[in-house]
Design a protein around this motif. Structure first.
Motif, mmCIF file in Angstrom:
data_model
loop_
_atom_site.group_PDB
_atom_site.id
_atom_site.type_symbol
_atom_site.label_atom_id
_atom_site.label_comp_id
_atom_site.label_asym_id
_atom_site.label_seq_id
_atom_site.Cartn_x
_atom_site.Cartn_y
_atom_site.Cartn_z
ATOM 1 N N LEU A 57 0.828 -1.201 0.000
ATOM 2 C CA LEU A 57 0.000 0.000 0.000
ATOM 3 C C LEU A 57 0.867 1.258 0.000
ATOM 4 O O LEU A 57 0.599 2.213 -0.739
ATOM 5 C CB LEU A 57 -0.919 -0.009 1.223
ATOM 6 C CG LEU A 57 -1.949 1.123 1.314
ATOM 7 C CD1 LEU A 57 -2.896 1.083 0.129
ATOM 8 C CD2 LEU A 57 -2.737 1.031 2.623
ATOM 9 N N ILE A 58 1.920 1.264 0.810
ATOM 10 C CA ILE A 58 2.833 2.418 0.850
ATOM 11 C C ILE A 58 3.514 2.602 -0.500
ATOM 12 O O ILE A 58 3.639 3.716 -1.014
ATOM 13 C CB ILE A 58 3.870 2.243 1.972
ATOM 14 C CG1 ILE A 58 3.191 2.319 3.344
ATOM 15 C CG2 ILE A 58 4.961 3.308 1.874
ATOM 16 C CD1 ILE A 58 4.109 2.018 4.508
ATOM 17 N N LEU A 59 3.954 1.496 -1.098
ATOM 18 C CA LEU A 59 4.594 1.572 -2.417
ATOM 19 C C LEU A 59 3.630 2.112 -3.463
ATOM 20 O O LEU A 59 4.022 2.867 -4.360
ATOM 21 C CB LEU A 59 5.101 0.189 -2.833
ATOM 22 C CG LEU A 59 6.324 -0.350 -2.083
ATOM 23 C CD1 LEU A 59 6.588 -1.797 -2.462
ATOM 24 C CD2 LEU A 59 7.554 0.499 -2.355
ATOM 25 N N ASP A 60 2.352 1.737 -3.343
ATOM 26 C CA ASP A 60 1.342 2.226 -4.283
ATOM 27 C C ASP A 60 1.177 3.738 -4.149
ATOM 28 O O ASP A 60 1.064 4.453 -5.149
ATOM 29 C CB ASP A 60 0.006 1.521 -4.014
ATOM 30 C CG ASP A 60 -1.076 1.961 -4.983
ATOM 31 O OD1 ASP A 60 -1.096 1.457 -6.110
ATOM 32 O OD2 ASP A 60 -1.893 2.819 -4.604
ATOM 33 N N ILE A 61 1.166 4.219 -2.895
ATOM 34 C CA ILE A 61 1.055 5.664 -2.664
ATOM 35 C C ILE A 61 2.257 6.392 -3.253
ATOM 36 O O ILE A 61 2.123 7.415 -3.934
ATOM 37 C CB ILE A 61 0.944 5.951 -1.150
ATOM 38 C CG1 ILE A 61 -0.354 5.351 -0.591
ATOM 39 C CG2 ILE A 61 0.984 7.457 -0.882
ATOM 40 C CD1 ILE A 61 -0.414 5.346 0.920
ATOM 41 N N PHE A 62 3.440 5.843 -3.011
ATOM 42 C CA PHE A 62 4.660 6.460 -3.539
ATOM 43 C C PHE A 62 4.636 6.484 -5.068
ATOM 44 O O PHE A 62 5.040 7.476 -5.685
ATOM 45 C CB PHE A 62 5.894 5.703 -3.039
ATOM 46 C CG PHE A 62 6.410 6.199 -1.718
ATOM 47 C CD1 PHE A 62 5.576 6.244 -0.616
ATOM 48 C CD2 PHE A 62 7.710 6.610 -1.572
ATOM 49 C CE1 PHE A 62 6.032 6.701 0.608
ATOM 50 C CE2 PHE A 62 8.186 7.080 -0.355
ATOM 51 C CZ PHE A 62 7.345 7.128 0.738
ATOM 52 N N ALA A 63 4.174 5.392 -5.661
ATOM 53 C CA ALA A 63 4.128 5.322 -7.131
ATOM 54 C C ALA A 63 3.178 6.371 -7.694
ATOM 55 O O ALA A 63 3.437 6.974 -8.743
ATOM 56 C CB ALA A 63 3.699 3.927 -7.573
ATOM 57 N N LYS A 64 2.074 6.601 -6.995
ATOM 58 C CA LYS A 64 1.083 7.573 -7.457
ATOM 59 C C LYS A 64 1.576 9.009 -7.288
ATOM 60 O O LYS A 64 1.250 9.894 -8.069
ATOM 61 C CB LYS A 64 -0.223 7.366 -6.682
ATOM 62 C CG LYS A 64 -1.409 8.137 -7.206
ATOM 63 C CD LYS A 64 -2.708 7.538 -6.711
ATOM 64 C CE LYS A 64 -2.834 7.699 -5.212
ATOM 65 N NZ LYS A 64 -3.206 9.081 -4.837
#
Length: 552
Positions: free
Chosen positions: A293-300
């Motif tokens: 989830l954190i990686l997804d936020i960073f990617a966005k």
């Protein structure tokens, strides 16, 4: 199976029975099904389509019935399977002895829990269980359907009393399910969000600790634009090695997701590769853990070239060991000239490509790192000091940068609103000038892969002449979060750097309490929003940078 030829023919005759489209079951089929079950002493089941034709005849044992594979667990979220399950279970000789505190209901014939699970998991039209007893004229039955909240069960003293219009009932039920699914997704669609999820927290710690942890996960979901429709909390002495929560609990969560229109389940912990594979084998829901989830936020949120590369590197390193461990029995020889056998499997090709991509990105990040060092060295040549703002995520770092430099850097009340570092000039009194840099926020259990990927960016902190540590005064866990930031600075070997602590958002708490907190931390009270306390903050920074010049 050890059946006589006459018994096999008896079961084969069930295939030829037809049910009128408007009927749930026919009286002749009830008679034949119950006779077969009673004489065999085993459960007999039928899967019947909406045309009334029998598609499968299933023979179980005395207590269990195992259904055949009828395709994906959830073919569609808004439609039922198009099959009804009708089972006849031989009546047992019941003992009259019972505990005094138990309620005895002789008129009700309870449906087996396994069939309730099959109903919801396979999205069957309905399940009808009949008590197979050839001596009795009336056959008790229970009928289960998918309802608003779980399952609705109706009881019949005689199965032949079931008289509702089946085709009309199914049409109305599917229309209702479609309406519920659309309602569950309405909020997400209006807000332009990215679907609905159920949060799963499995904890070995105290309630106070896990409540805070779960609230932080909810905030991460807000940052990721994910709608939280439910939360499931489980206290365990030890996490389940395969599914974290246990297979039975996981099935219940998946059924809950089915009713509430959730497409994703998010665990408030990191899943090992084997756990992720085990869970995805048991459900077709999307499965995420905290790091994903954190990686997804960073990617966005990544905007710059460096930010995008660093996020992609962290994602690749995290996903590489989590590639499904299948097809291991096939040849591992590389394809091409001189290779023998079938060549690389698709899994091995994916892994090799991921490793090659990791090496390529690491090279590009190293190039950007050298360029950043060059820019930094030019600043040092001009003898312009740098102040790097650090702190726990959502402490108000970007708002402080905007307030001090009159900038318009994106500042939101969300976790990880800032990802790419931003630098602005700030003029101090006595003709001093500094470069003020905003950095990515820290968080508890920040993935190591993410720290390593962002090391090139975080290494800018080493070149800073002063670290401005911003702490949220409204945060109940401000001491713990300050410690997390200090620990991460220690991991980056930055504890020797000069530091100034600013307790932000002091306008939102009692003045006396705020000053006590600031005194305990060794900092000063400020409010980036109302711009109060800046004079004392500037004095502390000035004294740290230019000890000989006392700011008055």
């Amino acid at each position: 199976m050890g059946l006589k030829s006459s018994q096999i023919k008896q079961l084969e005759r069930l295939y030829r029975r037809k049910i009128a489209p408007k009927s749930v079951i026919s009286s002749q089929l009830v008679k034949d099904l119950c006779t077969a079950a009673f004489e065999l002493g085993r459960i007999v089941g039928l899967l019947v389509n909406r045309r009334g034709s029998v598609e499968n005849v299933i023979l179980g044992d005395a207590t269990r019935l195992y259904l055949p594979d009828i395709g994906r667990i959830r073919a569609s979220s808004q439609r039922l399977r198009g099959l009804r399950l009708i089972v006849a279970k031989p009546k047992k000789k019941q003992r009259l002895k019972a505990k005094s505190n138990m309620v005895f209901r002789p008129s009700l014939y309870e449906i087996d829990h396994d069939f309730i699970v099959d109903l919801e998991k396979l999205r069957l039209d309905l399940v009808l269980q009949i008590q197979a007893h050839v001596e009795a004229e009336s056959k008790k039955a229970s009928l289960a359907i998918i309802a608003d909240k779980g399952t609705k069960v109706e009881y019949f003293r005689d199965v032949n009393n079931i008289s509702f219009d089946f085709s009309q009932f199914i049409a109305e039920l599917e229309a209702k399910i479609t309406s519920q699914i659309k309602k569950a997704h309405k909020i997400a669609l209006i807000k332009g969000e990215r679907g609905a999820a159920i949060l799963i927290g499995v904890y070995l710690k105290t309630q106070k600790a896990w409540k805070y942890s779960l609230n932080e996960l909810k905030e991460l979901c807000v940052a990721a634009k994910v709608t939280v429709v439910d939360t499931e909390v489980q206290r365990r002495l030890k996490l389940d090695a395969k599914t974290v929560v246990g297979q039975g609990k996981l099935e219940d969560i998946c059924l809950s997701a089915l009713h509430k229109g959730a497409q994703t389940i998010i665990f408030d912990c990191d899943l090992s590769p084997s756990q992720l594979n085990s869970i995805t084998d048991l459900t077709d829901l999307k499965v995420l853990d905290r790091t994903m989830l954190i990686l997804d936020i960073f990617a966005k949120r990544a905007v710059s070239r460096a930010g995008k590369l660093q996020v992609e590197l962290a994602q690749l390193k995290y996903s590489l060991p989590r590639l499904a461990k299948k097809q291991t029995g096939l040849s591992r020889l590389t394809g091409g000239i001189g290779g023998q056998g079938p060549g690389e499997t698709k899994l091995e090709v994916d892994r090799r490509r991921a490793k090659d991509k990791v090496a390529k990105i690491e090279g590009e990040i190293e190039t950007l790192k050298r360029q950043r060092r060059l820019r930094s060295s030019k600043r040092h040549e001009k003898k312009i000091p740098t102040i790097a703002i650090v702190g726990y995520t959502n402490a108000g770092k970007s708002t402080l940068l905007n307030a001090l430099t009159n900038s318009k850097v994106l500042a939101k009340n969300e976790l990880f609103a800032t990802l790419d570092p931003t630098a602005r000039r700030l003029r101090f009194p006595k003709e001093h000038e500094v470069i003020l840099t905003d950095t990515v926020g820290f968080i508890r259990d920040l993935p190591k892969g993410l720290i390593n990927a962002f090391r090139a960016t975080l290494e800018e902190l080493k070149d800073a002449d002063l670290l401005l540590h911003v702490v949220d005064a409204t945060d109940q866990q401000y001491v713990k979060h300050s410690k997390i930031v200090e620990d991460l600075l220690g991991d980056l070997k930055l504890l020797e750097q000069k530091r100034v602590i600013a307790l932000n958002k002091c306008d939102l708490v009692d003045s006396e309490i705020a000053h006590k907190k600031a005194k305990m931390l060794g900092g000063t009270c400020i409010s980036a929003k109302s711009r109060s306390g800046f004079k004392d903050l500037m004095a502390m920074c000035s004294q740290a940078l230019w000890p000989k010049d006392i700011f008055r």
